[in-house]
Write a protein that holds these residues in place. Sequence first.
Motif, mmCIF file in Angstrom:
data_model
loop_
_atom_site.group_PDB
_atom_site.id
_atom_site.type_symbol
_atom_site.label_atom_id
_atom_site.label_comp_id
_atom_site.label_asym_id
_atom_site.label_seq_id
_atom_site.Cartn_x
_atom_site.Cartn_y
_atom_site.Cartn_z
ATOM 1 N N THR A 24 0.891 -1.265 0.164
ATOM 2 C CA THR A 24 0.017 0.175 -0.050
ATOM 3 C C THR A 24 0.807 1.231 0.089
ATOM 4 O OG1 THR A 24 -1.629 -1.296 1.405
ATOM 5 C CG2 THR A 24 -1.879 1.183 1.236
ATOM 6 N N ASP A 25 0.477 2.157 -0.819
ATOM 7 C CA ASP A 25 1.363 3.551 -0.909
ATOM 8 C C ASP A 25 0.848 4.516 -0.102
ATOM 9 O OD1 ASP A 25 3.002 5.495 -1.625
ATOM 10 O OD2 ASP A 25 1.980 5.866 -3.527
ATOM 11 N N PHE A 26 1.458 4.874 0.912
ATOM 12 C CA PHE A 26 0.949 5.796 2.150
ATOM 13 C C PHE A 26 1.833 7.188 1.987
ATOM 14 C CE2 PHE A 26 0.147 2.079 4.359
ATOM 15 C CZ PHE A 26 -1.216 2.332 4.406
ATOM 16 N N THR A 27 2.226 7.601 0.504
ATOM 17 C CA THR A 27 2.921 8.808 0.445
ATOM 18 C C THR A 27 2.033 10.027 0.829
ATOM 19 O OG1 THR A 27 3.789 7.756 -1.695
ATOM 20 C CG2 THR A 27 3.906 10.351 -1.572
ATOM 21 N N ASN A 28 0.756 9.935 0.787
ATOM 22 C CA ASN A 28 -0.242 10.986 1.303
ATOM 23 C C ASN A 28 -1.441 10.324 1.944
ATOM 24 O OD1 ASN A 28 0.811 13.736 0.178
ATOM 25 N ND2 ASN A 28 0.763 12.582 -1.760
ATOM 26 N N PRO A 29 -1.000 9.821 3.122
ATOM 27 C CA PRO A 29 -1.969 8.797 3.950
ATOM 28 C C PRO A 29 -3.170 9.590 4.055
ATOM 29 C CG PRO A 29 -0.334 9.097 5.209
ATOM 30 C CD PRO A 29 0.119 9.765 3.905
ATOM 31 N N TRP A 186 7.541 14.126 3.759
ATOM 32 C CA TRP A 186 8.142 12.551 3.862
ATOM 33 C C TRP A 186 7.117 11.917 2.916
ATOM 34 C CZ3 TRP A 186 12.790 14.044 4.184
ATOM 35 C CH2 TRP A 186 13.448 14.726 5.182
ATOM 36 N N SER A 187 7.765 10.737 2.431
ATOM 37 C CA SER A 187 6.760 9.709 1.860
ATOM 38 C C SER A 187 6.682 8.554 2.952
ATOM 39 C CB SER A 187 7.379 9.269 0.540
ATOM 40 O OG SER A 187 7.503 10.308 -0.545
ATOM 41 N N TYR A 188 5.256 8.318 3.090
ATOM 42 C CA TYR A 188 4.990 7.268 3.869
ATOM 43 C C TYR A 188 4.836 5.993 3.420
ATOM 44 C CZ TYR A 188 4.855 11.109 7.352
ATOM 45 O OH TYR A 188 5.503 12.143 7.763
ATOM 46 N N CYS A 189 5.495 5.146 2.999
ATOM 47 C CA CYS A 189 5.327 3.745 2.172
ATOM 48 C C CYS A 189 5.266 2.506 2.993
ATOM 49 C CB CYS A 189 6.135 3.717 0.954
ATOM 50 S SG CYS A 189 7.922 3.811 1.669
ATOM 51 N N CYS A 209 9.198 6.297 4.800
ATOM 52 C CA CYS A 209 10.393 5.551 4.191
ATOM 53 C C CYS A 209 11.695 6.492 3.766
ATOM 54 C CB CYS A 209 9.766 4.601 3.050
ATOM 55 S SG CYS A 209 8.918 5.674 1.820
ATOM 56 N N SER A 210 11.312 7.854 3.767
ATOM 57 C CA SER A 210 12.521 8.626 3.361
ATOM 58 C C SER A 210 13.685 8.580 4.301
ATOM 59 C CB SER A 210 11.969 9.995 3.069
ATOM 60 O OG SER A 210 10.805 9.924 2.304
ATOM 61 N N ASP A 211 14.688 9.240 3.913
ATOM 62 C CA ASP A 211 15.771 9.534 5.182
ATOM 63 C C ASP A 211 15.475 10.645 5.752
ATOM 64 O OD1 ASP A 211 17.948 9.832 6.419
ATOM 65 O OD2 ASP A 211 19.406 10.122 4.629
ATOM 66 N N ILE A 212 14.975 10.479 7.074
ATOM 67 C CA ILE A 212 14.464 11.340 8.030
ATOM 68 C C ILE A 212 15.365 12.128 8.837
ATOM 69 C CG2 ILE A 212 12.072 10.234 8.087
ATOM 70 C CD1 ILE A 212 13.266 9.069 10.950
ATOM 71 N N ARG A 213 16.712 11.873 8.615
ATOM 72 C CA ARG A 213 17.828 12.573 9.571
ATOM 73 C C ARG A 213 17.787 13.984 9.758
ATOM 74 N NH1 ARG A 213 23.323 9.939 7.270
ATOM 75 N NH2 ARG A 213 22.186 10.425 5.186
ATOM 76 N N VAL A 214 17.237 14.509 8.759
ATOM 77 C CA VAL A 214 16.988 16.159 8.932
ATOM 78 C C VAL A 214 15.914 16.260 10.020
ATOM 79 C CG1 VAL A 214 16.117 18.020 7.625
ATOM 80 C CG2 VAL A 214 17.407 16.669 6.296
ATOM 81 N N SER A 215 14.637 15.488 9.990
ATOM 82 C CA SER A 215 13.879 15.715 11.076
ATOM 83 C C SER A 215 14.484 15.377 12.721
ATOM 84 C CB SER A 215 12.575 14.790 10.970
ATOM 85 O OG SER A 215 12.015 15.356 9.818
ATOM 86 N N SER A 216 15.187 14.280 12.447
ATOM 87 C CA SER A 216 15.845 13.816 13.739
ATOM 88 C C SER A 216 16.795 14.894 14.372
ATOM 89 C CB SER A 216 16.395 12.667 13.541
ATOM 90 O OG SER A 216 17.164 11.947 14.682
ATOM 91 N N TYR A 217 17.749 15.377 13.241
ATOM 92 C CA TYR A 217 18.563 16.341 13.851
ATOM 93 C C TYR A 217 18.121 17.536 14.146
ATOM 94 C CZ TYR A 217 22.046 13.239 11.783
ATOM 95 O OH TYR A 217 22.871 12.085 11.407
ATOM 96 N N TYR A 218 17.114 17.985 13.282
ATOM 97 C CA TYR A 218 16.502 19.251 13.729
ATOM 98 C C TYR A 218 15.853 19.295 15.244
ATOM 99 C CZ TYR A 218 13.669 23.562 13.699
ATOM 100 O OH TYR A 218 13.289 24.973 13.911
ATOM 101 N N GLY A 219 15.111 18.299 15.431
ATOM 102 C CA GLY A 219 14.608 17.810 16.799
ATOM 103 C C GLY A 219 15.622 17.941 17.959
ATOM 104 N N LEU A 220 16.538 17.448 17.690
ATOM 105 C CA LEU A 220 17.781 17.501 18.587
ATOM 106 C C LEU A 220 18.374 18.853 18.813
ATOM 107 C CD1 LEU A 220 19.922 14.049 17.853
ATOM 108 C CD2 LEU A 220 18.360 14.556 19.897
ATOM 109 N N PHE A 221 18.514 19.613 17.775
ATOM 110 C CA PHE A 221 18.756 21.082 17.752
ATOM 111 C C PHE A 221 17.730 21.615 18.467
ATOM 112 C CE2 PHE A 221 17.657 25.161 16.130
ATOM 113 C CZ PHE A 221 18.699 25.745 16.265
#
Length: 332
Positions: A24-29, A186-189, A209-221
């Motif tokens: 199932t494609d959850f790109t835009n759930p 992000w794409s939710y697949c 399913c994308s690389d979420i390091r930006v979100s994680s690093y920004y959250g830590l910031f």
Amino acid sequence: MQQTPFGLRVGHLLPYSMSDSNTTDFTNPSTFILLGIPGMEVANVWISIPFCTMYVIALLGNFTILIIVKREPRLHGPMYYFLCMLAVTDLVLPTSILPKTLTILWFNSREIDFSSCLTQMYFIHCFFMMESGILVAMAFDRYMAICNPLRHSSTLTITVVAKIGLAVVLRSSMLILPYLLLARHWSYCRTNIISHTHCEHMAVVKLACSDIRVSSYYGLFVIFCVLGLDVFFITVSYIQILRAIFSLPRKDARLKTFGTCSSHLCAILSFYIPGLFSSLMSRFVQNVALNLQVLMANVYLLVPPVLNPVIYGVRTKQIRDRLLGLFTHKGT
């Protein structure tokens, strides 16, 4: 393959996630599914009792603070204006999560619209940061009142207090906005099932399913640089306050002056300790049970709104006297 409908029990949802998530494609759930507290479904009703009780106490307590400050002209000062800002924040924070959490625990209603989920996520983190900013402003108020009492009233005028409040709101709104924008990007697949009672930031983006390091690093910031800076300013303020207190010649004067800060110190501890513990645990501790992580994520949003009006009602003489006066008047 028979598709399992939304809104069923967790035992029915888990097969759905394992069987259909790869196709199932959850790109835009359109919806997410909130599982609640995984592994504790049989105790949902019992868990809802303390949650609901805490919510009612938070509502009654913070509305009482607002009413007392509004009705009592003697309380129309910087400290109590900041306390009102804190009370408003403490009304919004639990209201952002508890209604949906209780519908999960009581009625097994687990669906939440994708846009509603992101909106809830934004409100949770925005008002959490807003409360941190208000605690910094209250620390500055205590610093001016104790270390520079002659300049307190001329420095913290109503206009200045309003500008500080506006700055706190703008800072929180702008810094949390990337949470929302990145999560929408992000794409939710994988799956649209969130093992949580509400749309917490990392619980949502971990589904991507994308690389979420930006979100994680920004959250830590945000945690270390923004909230950490708030803690630093509060610490510096209280170092100066304690120096001023211990320089007083009489012990009773030192105790009385320190008593004016005790409520604020209790509010700081009840806010930062559970919040930082929960945020760091969800990112760095891997062997903690999921249900414990979910419970901690609820505790850090519920405990401060419950404790703050109790702390200030008990420890602040003006509010305590006014509150007792209201009950005395009603009883006569």
